[in-house]
Design a protein around this motif. Structure first.
Motif, PDB file in Angstrom:
ATOM      1  N   GLN A  61       0.660  -1.203  -0.047  1.00  0.00           N
ATOM      2  CA  GLN A  61       0.356   0.111   0.206  1.00  0.00           C
ATOM      3  C   GLN A  61       0.554   1.131   0.057  1.00  0.00           C
ATOM      4  O   GLN A  61       0.623   2.500  -0.707  1.00  0.00           O
ATOM      5  CB  GLN A  61      -0.713  -0.035   0.900  1.00  0.00           C
ATOM      6  CG  GLN A  61      -2.321  -0.998   1.116  1.00  0.00           C
ATOM      7  CD  GLN A  61      -3.216  -0.880   1.683  1.00  0.00           C
ATOM      8  OE1 GLN A  61      -3.305   0.295   2.114  1.00  0.00           O
ATOM      9  NE2 GLN A  61      -3.711  -1.832   1.748  1.00  0.00           N
ATOM     10  N   ARG A  62       2.323   1.275   0.347  1.00  0.00           N
ATOM     11  CA  ARG A  62       2.952   2.254   1.394  1.00  0.00           C
ATOM     12  C   ARG A  62       3.166   2.536  -0.928  1.00  0.00           C
ATOM     13  O   ARG A  62       3.544   4.225  -1.115  1.00  0.00           O
ATOM     14  CB  ARG A  62       4.281   2.074   1.367  1.00  0.00           C
ATOM     15  CG  ARG A  62       4.625   2.128   2.895  1.00  0.00           C
ATOM     16  CD  ARG A  62       5.251   2.364   4.090  1.00  0.00           C
ATOM     17  NE  ARG A  62       5.212   2.584   5.388  1.00  0.00           N
ATOM     18  CZ  ARG A  62       5.583   1.913   6.321  1.00  0.00           C
ATOM     19  NH1 ARG A  62       6.320   0.540   5.861  1.00  0.00           N
ATOM     20  NH2 ARG A  62       5.165   2.251   7.276  1.00  0.00           N
ATOM     21  N   TYR A  65       0.137   4.662  -2.637  1.00  0.00           N
ATOM     22  CA  TYR A  65       0.674   5.835  -1.891  1.00  0.00           C
ATOM     23  C   TYR A  65       1.615   6.938  -2.617  1.00  0.00           C
ATOM     24  O   TYR A  65       1.383   7.892  -2.931  1.00  0.00           O
ATOM     25  CB  TYR A  65       0.433   5.432  -0.366  1.00  0.00           C
ATOM     26  CG  TYR A  65      -0.645   4.962   0.679  1.00  0.00           C
ATOM     27  CD1 TYR A  65      -1.709   5.586  -0.392  1.00  0.00           C
ATOM     28  CD2 TYR A  65      -1.272   4.545   1.595  1.00  0.00           C
ATOM     29  CE1 TYR A  65      -3.164   5.381   0.173  1.00  0.00           C
ATOM     30  CE2 TYR A  65      -1.782   4.329   2.057  1.00  0.00           C
ATOM     31  CZ  TYR A  65      -2.785   4.630   1.300  1.00  0.00           C
ATOM     32  OH  TYR A  65      -4.146   4.114   2.910  1.00  0.00           O
ATOM     33  N   LEU A  72      -3.547  12.981  -2.815  1.00  0.00           N
ATOM     34  CA  LEU A  72      -3.845  12.314  -1.663  1.00  0.00           C
ATOM     35  C   LEU A  72      -4.069  13.500  -0.656  1.00  0.00           C
ATOM     36  O   LEU A  72      -4.069  13.307   1.274  1.00  0.00           O
ATOM     37  CB  LEU A  72      -3.099  10.866  -1.238  1.00  0.00           C
ATOM     38  CG  LEU A  72      -3.841   9.959  -1.697  1.00  0.00           C
ATOM     39  CD1 LEU A  72      -2.726   8.769  -1.455  1.00  0.00           C
ATOM     40  CD2 LEU A  72      -4.916   9.676  -1.239  1.00  0.00           C
ATOM     41  N   GLN A  73      -2.934  14.188  -1.016  1.00  0.00           N
ATOM     42  CA  GLN A  73      -3.179  15.856  -0.135  1.00  0.00           C
ATOM     43  C   GLN A  73      -3.475  16.798  -0.540  1.00  0.00           C
ATOM     44  O   GLN A  73      -4.373  17.836   0.632  1.00  0.00           O
ATOM     45  CB  GLN A  73      -1.692  16.662  -0.026  1.00  0.00           C
ATOM     46  CG  GLN A  73      -0.357  15.780   0.243  1.00  0.00           C
ATOM     47  CD  GLN A  73      -0.395  14.472   1.472  1.00  0.00           C
ATOM     48  OE1 GLN A  73      -0.401  15.166   2.232  1.00  0.00           O
ATOM     49  NE2 GLN A  73       0.197  13.645   0.834  1.00  0.00           N
ATOM     50  N   HIS A  77      -9.634  12.027  -0.513  1.00  0.00           N
ATOM     51  CA  HIS A  77      -9.636  12.696   1.202  1.00  0.00           C
ATOM     52  C   HIS A  77      -9.667  11.267   2.260  1.00  0.00           C
ATOM     53  O   HIS A  77      -9.074  10.799   3.227  1.00  0.00           O
ATOM     54  CB  HIS A  77     -10.723  12.775   1.872  1.00  0.00           C
ATOM     55  CG  HIS A  77     -11.776  12.904   3.168  1.00  0.00           C
ATOM     56  ND1 HIS A  77     -10.600  13.957   4.103  1.00  0.00           N
ATOM     57  CD2 HIS A  77     -12.473  11.759   3.405  1.00  0.00           C
ATOM     58  CE1 HIS A  77     -11.622  12.743   4.754  1.00  0.00           C
ATOM     59  NE2 HIS A  77     -12.566  11.860   4.889  1.00  0.00           N
ATOM     60  N   ALA A  78     -10.240   9.832   1.200  1.00  0.00           N
ATOM     61  CA  ALA A  78      -9.794   8.880   1.488  1.00  0.00           C
ATOM     62  C   ALA A  78     -10.050   7.473   0.310  1.00  0.00           C
ATOM     63  O   ALA A  78      -9.996   7.679   0.045  1.00  0.00           O
ATOM     64  CB  ALA A  78     -11.192   8.439   2.173  1.00  0.00           C
ATOM     65  N   VAL A  79      -9.285   6.992   0.735  1.00  0.00           N
ATOM     66  CA  VAL A  79      -9.115   5.819   0.274  1.00  0.00           C
ATOM     67  C   VAL A  79     -10.463   4.692   0.627  1.00  0.00           C
ATOM     68  O   VAL A  79      -9.846   4.102   1.674  1.00  0.00           O
ATOM     69  CB  VAL A  79      -7.446   4.921  -0.567  1.00  0.00           C
ATOM     70  CG1 VAL A  79      -7.174   3.918  -0.722  1.00  0.00           C
ATOM     71  CG2 VAL A  79      -6.710   6.284  -0.893  1.00  0.00           C
ATOM     72  N   ASP A  80     -11.104   4.047  -0.176  1.00  0.00           N
ATOM     73  CA  ASP A  80     -12.234   3.184   0.808  1.00  0.00           C
ATOM     74  C   ASP A  80     -11.784   1.573   1.131  1.00  0.00           C
ATOM     75  O   ASP A  80     -12.171   1.563   1.560  1.00  0.00           O
ATOM     76  CB  ASP A  80     -13.257   3.645   0.113  1.00  0.00           C
ATOM     77  CG  ASP A  80     -14.005   5.008   0.730  1.00  0.00           C
ATOM     78  OD1 ASP A  80     -13.874   5.995   1.122  1.00  0.00           O
ATOM     79  OD2 ASP A  80     -15.093   5.059  -0.214  1.00  0.00           O
ATOM     80  N   MET A  82      -8.820  -0.401  -1.257  1.00  0.00           N
ATOM     81  CA  MET A  82      -7.348  -0.569  -2.035  1.00  0.00           C
ATOM     82  C   MET A  82      -6.865  -2.072  -1.937  1.00  0.00           C
ATOM     83  O   MET A  82      -7.091  -2.925  -1.317  1.00  0.00           O
ATOM     84  CB  MET A  82      -6.086  -0.618  -1.273  1.00  0.00           C
ATOM     85  CG  MET A  82      -5.206  -0.345  -2.396  1.00  0.00           C
ATOM     86  SD  MET A  82      -3.776   0.201  -1.573  1.00  0.00           S
ATOM     87  CE  MET A  82      -3.924   2.230  -1.508  1.00  0.00           C
TER      88      MET A  82
END
Lengths: 90, 110
Positions: A61-62, A65, A72-73, A77-80, A82
């Motif tokens: 996930q890192r 991201y 994402l900044q 707002h959110a990754v529901d 992945m």
């Protein structure tokens, strides 16, 4: 002016640009970024890449991201949800 | 520009080690401000784990710095034994498999 007011198309562009970034940085076989909320604030991400081989769930996930850190900044707002799979796990 | 100054990094290192289990979340354990944060609170309560909750909505510098410190851009963020464990979905998955309880017990005994 109709294009400026068309928020939907802006979100689609954002989704496509995130897909492209993930695809390029992780040399991914397939990437889908789906707008879950209609305004790009909540997204769902599915990635298949051999770069995940031997990596933990956290590190996978890192990696994703990292590719879309900027987005994402701001808008997202959110990754529901992945999913991160290697080709052999599909 | 990086939000993570050497001084802030030092502070965060102390913070993530202040308790065996530290949850950085939106809101507090009693008043979670986000469904994902609430999920992790409920899991920790279910496991009966003592934990420190840190409301990142109250400190923008901490919020930005922690994203870089953890290499993780979203919240909640769960730390166990001073190590980043995961966000909501990884924690939920580990709860289901029993791995979370194992990790917590390991940290509590160390």
């Amino acid at each position: 002016s109709s294009q400026i007011n068309d928020a939907g198309s802006i979100d689609q562009t954002l989704m496509q640009s995130m897909e492209l970034k993930i695809k390029e940085q992780l040399n991914a076989e397939s990437v889908t970024v789906t707008d879950m909320s209609g305004d790009g604030r909540h997204v769902c991400i599915n990635v298949v890449s051999s770069a995940f081989e031997g990596q933990s769930a956290v590190n996978r996930q890192r990696m994703v991201y990292k590719a879309i850190w900027e987005e994402l900044q701001n808008v997202v707002h959110a990754v529901d949800q992945m999913t991160t799979k290697t080709p052999s796990e599909v | 520009a990086s939000a993570l100054t050497p001084q802030l990094k030092d502070t965060l290192e102390k913070l993530v080690n202040s308790e065996k289990v530290v949850l950085f979340m939106k809101g507090t354990r009693d008043f979670p401000m986000c469904g994902f944060s609430n999920t992790v609170v409920q899991i920790l309560k279910n496991l009966n784990v003592p934990f420190e909750d840190v409301n990142i909505l109250e400190n923008e510098m901490l919020r930005q710095g922690l994203k870089e410190y953890s290499n993780w851009p979203t919240f909640p963020q769960l730390y166990i034994g001073g190590e980043f464990f995961g966000g909501c979905d990884i924690t939920l998955e580990a709860f289901k498999t029993g791995e979370l309880q194992e990790e917590v017990e390991k940290a509590m005994c160390s």
